[in-house]
Design a protein around this motif. Structure first.
Motif, short mmCIF file in Angstrom:
data_model
loop_
_atom_site.label_atom_id
_atom_site.label_comp_id
_atom_site.label_asym_id
_atom_site.label_seq_id
_atom_site.Cartn_x
_atom_site.Cartn_y
_atom_site.Cartn_z
N THR A 155 -6.58 5.00 -33.99
CA THR A 155 -5.63 5.48 -32.99
C THR A 155 -6.16 5.17 -31.60
O THR A 155 -7.34 4.87 -31.43
CB THR A 155 -5.41 7.01 -33.11
N SER A 156 -5.29 5.25 -30.61
CA SER A 156 -5.74 5.05 -29.24
C SER A 156 -4.91 5.91 -28.30
O SER A 156 -3.78 6.28 -28.61
CB SER A 156 -5.65 3.58 -28.83
N THR A 157 -5.49 6.22 -27.16
CA THR A 157 -4.81 7.01 -26.14
C THR A 157 -4.85 6.24 -24.83
O THR A 157 -5.89 5.77 -24.41
CB THR A 157 -5.49 8.38 -25.96
N VAL A 158 -3.69 6.11 -24.21
CA VAL A 158 -3.57 5.44 -22.93
C VAL A 158 -3.05 6.47 -21.94
O VAL A 158 -2.08 7.17 -22.21
CB VAL A 158 -2.60 4.24 -23.02
N THR A 159 -3.72 6.58 -20.79
CA THR A 159 -3.31 7.53 -19.75
C THR A 159 -2.87 6.76 -18.52
O THR A 159 -3.52 5.81 -18.11
CB THR A 159 -4.46 8.49 -19.40
N ILE A 160 -1.77 7.21 -17.94
CA ILE A 160 -1.26 6.61 -16.71
C ILE A 160 -1.52 7.60 -15.58
O ILE A 160 -1.17 8.78 -15.68
CB ILE A 160 0.23 6.27 -16.82
N TYR A 161 -2.18 7.10 -14.53
CA TYR A 161 -2.57 7.93 -13.39
C TYR A 161 -1.77 7.54 -12.16
O TYR A 161 -1.54 6.36 -11.92
CB TYR A 161 -4.06 7.72 -13.07
N ASN A 162 -1.37 8.52 -11.39
CA ASN A 162 -0.81 8.29 -10.07
C ASN A 162 -2.00 8.37 -9.12
O ASN A 162 -2.51 9.46 -8.85
CB ASN A 162 0.25 9.35 -9.75
N ALA A 163 -2.46 7.23 -8.66
CA ALA A 163 -3.70 7.17 -7.90
C ALA A 163 -3.44 7.39 -6.41
O ALA A 163 -2.34 7.20 -5.91
CB ALA A 163 -4.37 5.82 -8.12
N ASP A 164 -4.48 7.75 -5.73
CA ASP A 164 -4.36 8.05 -4.31
C ASP A 164 -4.82 6.90 -3.41
O ASP A 164 -4.70 6.97 -2.21
CB ASP A 164 -5.14 9.32 -3.97
N ARG A 165 -5.34 5.85 -4.02
CA ARG A 165 -5.81 4.73 -3.22
C ARG A 165 -5.81 3.46 -4.05
O ARG A 165 -5.76 3.50 -5.28
CB ARG A 165 -7.21 4.99 -2.68
N ASP A 177 0.80 -1.24 0.00
CA ASP A 177 0.00 0.00 0.00
C ASP A 177 0.83 1.28 0.00
O ASP A 177 0.46 2.27 0.62
CB ASP A 177 -0.97 0.02 1.20
N ARG A 178 1.95 1.30 -0.72
CA ARG A 178 2.78 2.50 -0.78
C ARG A 178 2.61 3.27 -2.08
O ARG A 178 2.92 4.46 -2.14
CB ARG A 178 4.26 2.13 -0.62
N LEU A 179 2.12 2.62 -3.13
CA LEU A 179 2.03 3.23 -4.45
C LEU A 179 0.89 2.60 -5.22
O LEU A 179 0.74 1.37 -5.20
CB LEU A 179 3.36 3.03 -5.20
N PHE A 180 0.11 3.44 -5.89
CA PHE A 180 -1.03 2.96 -6.66
C PHE A 180 -1.03 3.67 -8.01
O PHE A 180 -1.11 4.90 -8.07
CB PHE A 180 -2.35 3.24 -5.94
N LEU A 181 -0.92 2.91 -9.09
CA LEU A 181 -0.91 3.46 -10.44
C LEU A 181 -2.04 2.83 -11.24
O LEU A 181 -2.41 1.68 -11.01
CB LEU A 181 0.44 3.19 -11.12
#
Length: 191
Positions: free
Chosen positions: A45-55, A27-31
């Protein structure tokens, strides 16, 4: 003295390259990795987004990514490489400039990138035993590695797919995941 820092073990919930959650088992990092719908006027075409999540994500997949968008990967027509953009900075470039082949006539599955810390890192496919993907620094130290669960191995309450990032490189987690996502895309589309 040995470094006894605990690596980040990010469980890849689905194993799908463009749609998954990567949650550290401690539980130290959530992506999160999420695919956006096709853009109007840009079929194929496609778009991929990477999120730095909070939980941590729930086991029931929530379709709304939680957290802050960190990287946007725009893939070209029919799976071709497009652009990588780092949200919140002016860094945006073609993917083939970000991830360069390590040798002119070498395989596409060995590529290097320069991270935000100014250092160069290299991804290779199946270059080390028991590692699907391996990321090393310029001195040959392992920074991260990724493994998909073998179909014949049982999984007990986990997916069995794991991205391991060693603690000294945790500040590069977003860049490591973004570059891995592109590398897996290159493999999938035989680029």
């Amino acid at each position: 003295m040995a470094n006894r820092a605990l690596p980040f073990f990010l469980e890849d919930r689905t194993g799908h390259n463009a749609s998954s959650e990567f949650d550290d088992v401690y539980d130290r990092l959530f992506l999160r990795v999420a695919t956006s719908p096709e853009r109007a006027g840009m079929p194929g075409t496609s778009t991929v987004t990477i999120y730095n999540a909070d939980r941590r994500s729930s086991r029931q997949r929530d379709q709304r990514p939680q957290g802050k968008a960190s990287v946007v990967l725009e893939f070209g027509h029919n799976g071709g490489l497009g652009r990588i953009s780092f949200v919140g900075s002016s860094v945006s470039m073609p993917m083939n400039h970000y991830l360069k082949k390590t040798a002119m006539f070498g395989t596409s599955l060995s590529r290097k990138f320069r991270a935000s810390d100014g250092e160069e890192y290299k991804w290779t496919h199946r270059s080390l035993h028991n590692q699907e993907w391996t990321c090393m620094d310029s001195k040959g130290y392992i920074v991260a590695h990724y493994n998909l669960k073998s179909p014949e191995k049982p999984a007990f309450n986990t997916s069995g797919n794991v991205l391991t990032i060693y603690e000294p490189y945790a500040h590069l987690a977003i860049e490591i995941l973004a570059s891995l996502t592109i590398m897996r895309h290159i493999e999938t589309h035989n680029l």
